[in-house]
Design an enzyme around this catalytic site. Structure first.
Site, PDB file in Angstrom:
ATOM      1  N   CYS A 135       0.830  -1.204   0.000  1.00  0.00           N
ATOM      2  CA  CYS A 135       0.000   0.000   0.000  1.00  0.00           C
ATOM      3  C   CYS A 135       0.866   1.256   0.000  1.00  0.00           C
ATOM      4  O   CYS A 135       2.008   1.242   0.453  1.00  0.00           O
ATOM      5  CB  CYS A 135      -0.932   0.000   1.213  1.00  0.00           C
ATOM      6  SG  CYS A 135      -2.317   1.157   1.025  1.00  0.00           S
TER       7      CYS A 135
ATOM      8  N   ASP B 277      -6.722  -3.790  11.244  1.00  0.00           N
ATOM      9  CA  ASP B 277      -5.560  -2.923  11.378  1.00  0.00           C
ATOM     10  C   ASP B 277      -5.357  -2.553  12.847  1.00  0.00           C
ATOM     11  O   ASP B 277      -6.242  -2.752  13.679  1.00  0.00           O
ATOM     12  CB  ASP B 277      -5.797  -1.646  10.547  1.00  0.00           C
ATOM     13  CG  ASP B 277      -4.523  -0.899  10.207  1.00  0.00           C
ATOM     14  OD1 ASP B 277      -3.433  -1.327  10.638  1.00  0.00           O
ATOM     15  OD2 ASP B 277      -4.619   0.129   9.514  1.00  0.00           O
TER      16      ASP B 277
END
Length: 215
Positions: A10, A133
């Site tokens: 990412c 996360d």
């Protein structure tokens, strides 16, 4: 773990980083649309990167509490496969975005302790995937990409009705342990493969993908 662990790199900002991720075997590449992030890209920059992504690698746009105007602009110009919602989007907003754009939606959910796990169940009912996360600190400028992990034992053996991805403080050095503890078949990394904030390191990208796939 099977060798087909899927990796998401990412916060890519150029085609050089993209090529490193693809060559290392990443299954997803992420583009960040959040001005406060050192990984932020403009719509034009993102379009150029996305158009260079080979078939078979999923292109993900990360947005934070984005309004329809921004999402309209991104989706009109950037060829995408997934929208990643990384803010405080409600379950209703997740459903609304899925319906409006016709793209799969991945919802990030921050975890710090057991009280945060209920939100994973809630969002798993409305999103196509969930990103588990680390919850950012209260004073953090960024909702993710802070290089922080959480106690992986909190989700050991847990499963949801949709695919899920593990994120938060993962590095080439710890990703194998994280996979072993959680049973994750998908992992997401951003700051863990950087030499400086927003600067991807080809060597670390290769090392991360190798570690994840051999875990």
């Amino acid at each position: 773990m099977p060798a087909d662990t899927r990796v998401k790199i990412c916060g890519l900002r150029d085609v050089t980083g993209l090529n490193a991720a693809v060559e290392a075997g990443a299954g997803y590449v992420g583009l960040v649309f959040f001005p406060k992030s050192p990984r932020n890209v403009s719509i034009d920059e993102a379009a150029a990167i996305a158009k260079a992504v080979p078939v078979g690698v999923a292109k993900v746009a990360l947005v934070v509490d984005a309004d329809d105007a921004l999402l309209d602009a991104i989706t009109a110009q950037v060829p995408l496969d997934i929208l990643q919602l990384h803010g405080y989007e409600t379950p209703a907003r997740v459903s609304e975005i899925r319906a409006r754009y016709g793209l799969p939606v991945m919802k990030a959910v921050g975890v710090a302790d057991e009280s945060d796990l209920a939100a994973l169940e809630t969002y798993a009912k409305v999103a196509d995937q969930i990103l588990v996360d680390a919850k950012p600190p209260k004073d953090a400028d960024l909702p993710g990409g802070n290089g922080l992990s959480f106690d992986w034992r909190l989700i050991a053996g847990r499963r949801w009705p949709v695919p899920w991805m593990l994120a938060g403080g993962l590095t080439p050095e710890n990703v194998a342990e994280a996979i072993a503890l959680t049973g994750a078949t998908q992992v997401d990394v951003s700051s863990g493969v950087e030499s400086a904030p927003g600067v991807k390191d080809t060597t670390r990208i290769v090392a991360f993908c190798a570690a994840a796939k051999s875990a």
